[in-house]
Design a protein around this motif. Structure first.
Motif, PDB file in Angstrom:
ATOM      1  N   GLU A 156       0.559  -1.030   0.018  1.00 33.59           N
ATOM      2  CA  GLU A 156       0.118  -0.221  -0.039  1.00 33.59           C
ATOM      3  C   GLU A 156       0.913   1.288   0.048  1.00 33.59           C
ATOM      4  O   GLU A 156       0.366   2.350  -0.276  1.00 33.59           O
ATOM      5  N   GLN A 157       2.157   0.988   0.185  1.00 33.31           N
ATOM      6  CA  GLN A 157       2.913   2.330   0.183  1.00 33.31           C
ATOM      7  C   GLN A 157       3.188   2.637  -1.076  1.00 33.31           C
ATOM      8  O   GLN A 157       3.663   3.777  -1.516  1.00 33.31           O
ATOM      9  N   THR A 158       3.166   1.832  -1.905  1.00 36.13           N
ATOM     10  CA  THR A 158       3.435   2.086  -3.544  1.00 36.13           C
ATOM     11  C   THR A 158       2.206   2.161  -4.450  1.00 36.13           C
ATOM     12  O   THR A 158       2.436   2.760  -5.642  1.00 36.13           O
ATOM     13  N   VAL A 159       1.328   1.207  -4.151  1.00 33.65           N
ATOM     14  CA  VAL A 159       0.231   1.337  -5.018  1.00 33.65           C
ATOM     15  C   VAL A 159      -1.259   1.536  -4.269  1.00 33.65           C
ATOM     16  O   VAL A 159      -1.092   1.198  -2.993  1.00 33.65           O
ATOM     17  N   ASP A 160      -2.236   2.006  -4.934  1.00 35.68           N
ATOM     18  CA  ASP A 160      -3.487   1.899  -4.327  1.00 35.68           C
ATOM     19  C   ASP A 160      -4.062   0.374  -4.468  1.00 35.68           C
ATOM     20  O   ASP A 160      -3.965  -0.123  -5.471  1.00 35.68           O
ATOM     21  N   MET A 161      -4.822  -0.147  -3.269  1.00 40.94           N
ATOM     22  CA  MET A 161      -5.460  -1.264  -3.435  1.00 40.94           C
ATOM     23  C   MET A 161      -6.646  -1.596  -3.104  1.00 40.94           C
ATOM     24  O   MET A 161      -7.077  -0.747  -1.994  1.00 40.94           O
ATOM     25  N   VAL A 162      -7.657  -1.982  -4.001  1.00 38.76           N
ATOM     26  CA  VAL A 162      -9.243  -2.344  -3.853  1.00 38.76           C
ATOM     27  C   VAL A 162      -9.485  -3.587  -3.509  1.00 38.76           C
ATOM     28  O   VAL A 162      -9.162  -4.377  -4.271  1.00 38.76           O
ATOM     29  N   THR A 163     -10.022  -3.870  -2.306  1.00 32.96           N
ATOM     30  CA  THR A 163     -10.377  -5.139  -1.923  1.00 32.96           C
ATOM     31  C   THR A 163     -11.464  -5.868  -2.625  1.00 32.96           C
ATOM     32  O   THR A 163     -12.406  -5.323  -2.897  1.00 32.96           O
ATOM     33  N   TYR A 164     -11.242  -7.344  -2.773  1.00 35.38           N
ATOM     34  CA  TYR A 164     -12.507  -8.048  -3.495  1.00 35.38           C
ATOM     35  C   TYR A 164     -12.810  -9.346  -2.989  1.00 35.38           C
ATOM     36  O   TYR A 164     -13.513 -10.008  -3.365  1.00 35.38           O
TER      37      TYR A 164
END
Length: 323
Positions: A156-164
């Motif tokens: 999460e420090q380098t990319v945005d993450m969307v949970t699924y």
């Protein structure tokens, strides 16, 4: 859980792994099925009738309806060409793999397509080694990465993450568990894992605990493709394998029980769709699409189609959750 840089497993693609064709004649029947079909339940783990290629023939998912408000949140430089370029390691059934007809299929593919439909865009999947996908995303080679990435603080420090979805790590062994193994009794054993996955870190930590206790280290055998990990076990060149729980479950079904799961999944964590930071409202658009699919029942149908454990289904999709 394809952990820090991604920690994953299972599914061979003959098209992508042409260098392995020569060995096919030497493999047992169930190993050949795992190569051509990837891995699955009695074939593919979908729970439905399927063609020889390994993807379900029944339970087709109806197209999702475009949501104009969500579509408007997608940055113009992404939406302008009408498609989203997706980075993906397609050796990880049932989540993402290439069937014997050459078609990209799987849970992530069906869900990704539905997300694209909500946003009024087409998803274009590009195959890549797992360890290089996030670097490709950072370099704008991909506009989104959906490949069973485990959400963690480092990522999460380098990319945005969307949970699924939520998955854990499982230990796979040969039928009957001839070595009587568990995750805590792997010292001195040959353990197959996919490169760049959380399972590598897990195995390394376990091996260090072995040597500190005066026991032999685990012989950690790393492979670029999850399908190679599976073959390593089914051809008895490894005593066990570690991979995401859906992947090991799928291997059990695909090999008609030649592979067996030991115990229950552990270190459960959410999967996340990765997006480049600084992409405006793109993460919120993707999260909104996932949530809309959860709310209208499409998400549940996709999980059922691929026979994933319903316990891993989420009720609320989030952007960069605290982990």
């Amino acid at each position: 859980m394809r952990g820090l840089t991604r920690y994953d497993l299972l599914g061979v693609t003959i098209v992508a792994r042409a260098t392995h064709l020569k060995a096919l004649a030497l493999l047992p029947t169930f190993a050949l099925v795992g190569l051509t079909v990837a891995c699955g339940s009695g074939g593919n783990g979908s729970g439905g009738t399927q063609p020889s290629g390994g993807a379900p023939a029944a339970q087709e998912i109806p197209a999702a309806t475009k949501d104009a408000a969500l579509a408007a949140m997608v940055p113009a430089d992404i939406a302008g060409d009408g498609k989203i370029i997706v980075g993906q390691d397609q050796t990880y059934p049932p989540n993402e793999f290439v069937d014997s007809t050459g078609k990209v299929v799987g849970f992530d593919v069906d869900l990704g397509n539905a997300i694209g439909q909500k946003l009024g865009l087409t998803m274009e999947y590009q195959n890549a080694d797992f360890s290089g996908i996030l670097a490709g995303l950072a370099a704008s080679k991909y506009e989104l990465a959906m490949s069973s990435f485990t959400v963690n603080a480092e990522r999460e420090q380098t990319v945005d993450m969307v949970t699924y979805y939520s998955a854990g790590t499982s230990l796979g062994v040969l039928k009957g568990n001839p070595e009587n193994l568990s995750p805590d009794t792997l010292c001195g054993k040959n353990l197959a894992v996919q490169k760049g996955t959380v399972q590598v870190d897990d195995a390394t930590a376990r091996s260090e605990a072995c040597t500190k206790a005066g026991k032999p280290a685990i012989n950690i055998q790393q492979f670029q493709a999850q399908t190679d990990v599976n073959l390593q076990l089914t051809t008895k060149r490894s005593d066990a394998m570690l991979a995401d729980s859906p992947v090991v479950d799928y291997a059990v079904k695909q090999t008609d029980g030649a592979v067996e799961v030991v115990g229950k999944p552990y270190d459960t964590a959410p999967y996340g769709i990765a997006l480049k930071k600084g992409a405006g409202q793109f993460p919120q658009a993707v999260q909104g699409a996932v949530q809309a699919l959860i709310n209208d029942g499409t998400y549940a149908k996709i999980i059922a189609k691929w026979n994933l454990n319903a316990a891993g289904a989420i009720q609320k999709s989030e952007v960069n959750p605290a982990v």
